[in-house]
Design a protein around this motif. Structure first.
Motif, PDB file in Angstrom:
ATOM      1  N   GLY A 133       0.187   3.600   2.017  1.00  0.00           N
ATOM      2  CA  GLY A 133       0.432   4.003   3.512  1.00  0.00           C
ATOM      3  C   GLY A 133       1.614   3.276   3.935  1.00  0.00           C
ATOM      4  O   GLY A 133       2.411   3.832   4.818  1.00  0.00           O
ATOM      5  N   GLU A 134       1.752   2.143   3.467  1.00  0.00           N
ATOM      6  CA  GLU A 134       3.076   1.592   4.022  1.00  0.00           C
ATOM      7  C   GLU A 134       4.284   2.042   3.563  1.00  0.00           C
ATOM      8  O   GLU A 134       5.177   2.105   4.381  1.00  0.00           O
TER       9      GLU A 134
ATOM     10  N   ASP B 177      -3.889   3.334   2.986  1.00  0.00           N
ATOM     11  CA  ASP B 177      -3.715   1.881   3.427  1.00  0.00           C
ATOM     12  C   ASP B 177      -4.732   1.218   2.354  1.00  0.00           C
ATOM     13  O   ASP B 177      -4.247  -0.051   2.085  1.00  0.00           O
TER      14      ASP B 177
ATOM     15  N   SER C 236       0.841  -1.178  -0.066  1.00  0.00           N
ATOM     16  CA  SER C 236       0.128   0.208  -0.056  1.00  0.00           C
ATOM     17  C   SER C 236       0.772   1.118   0.170  1.00  0.00           C
ATOM     18  O   SER C 236       2.032   1.203   0.611  1.00  0.00           O
TER      19      SER C 236
END
Length: 143
Positions: A77-78, A128, A75
């Motif tokens: 977000g990661e 995410d 993702s």
């Protein structure tokens, strides 16, 4: 605000996500050129992403980088958390690096904290919930 370092990391990872499955590793010089990232800066970014387990690196003449997982399992977000740290704009709402604000009288009554919690939750939900695969498909649709 997203730092230049995070933007470089995202561009590099999106470029790698477009590689065909089973393709040979992509050399750093090609990533730098295609993602428009300064090579010296890219070295540090790719090292962080490799240490976090998002990339595999291969040495030698045919060496380079490839994603360690399929693009639909990584993702945005990661990636941002690896490069930047927590997504929260203020430390008192961070899930991974909580710290009370020194000038806050009451977290329970703090309007700023409540608003920033909503911002954090929505930001995390979107980032995410967006994989590299999703982002590359959106790039193709927008083109």
């Amino acid at each position: 605000m997203l730092t230049q370092r995070s933007r470089y990391a995202l561009r590099s990872m999106l470029f790698l996500a477009r590689a065909a499955p089973g393709a040979p590793p992509t050399p750093m010089t090609r990533i730098a050129a295609e993602a428009n990232v300064p090579r010296k800066f890219l070295e540090l970014i790719l090292a962080d992403l490799r240490e976090a387990g998002l990339l595999h690196s291969h040495r030698g003449k045919m060496g380079g980088y490839r994603l360690s997982r399929p693009s639909h399992l990584i993702s945005l977000g990661e990636i941002i958390r690896i490069i930047e740290g927590p997504l929260a704009l203020v430390p008192c709402v961070s899930r991974t690096a909580y710290r009370a604000c020194s000038d806050c009288r009451s977290e329970a009554d703090c309007a700023i904290r409540h608003a920033m919690m909503r911002v954090r939750d929505e930001t995390a939900r979107i980032l995410d919930g967006t994989s590299l695969a999703d982002a590359t498909v959106e790039d193709l649709v927008a083109a």
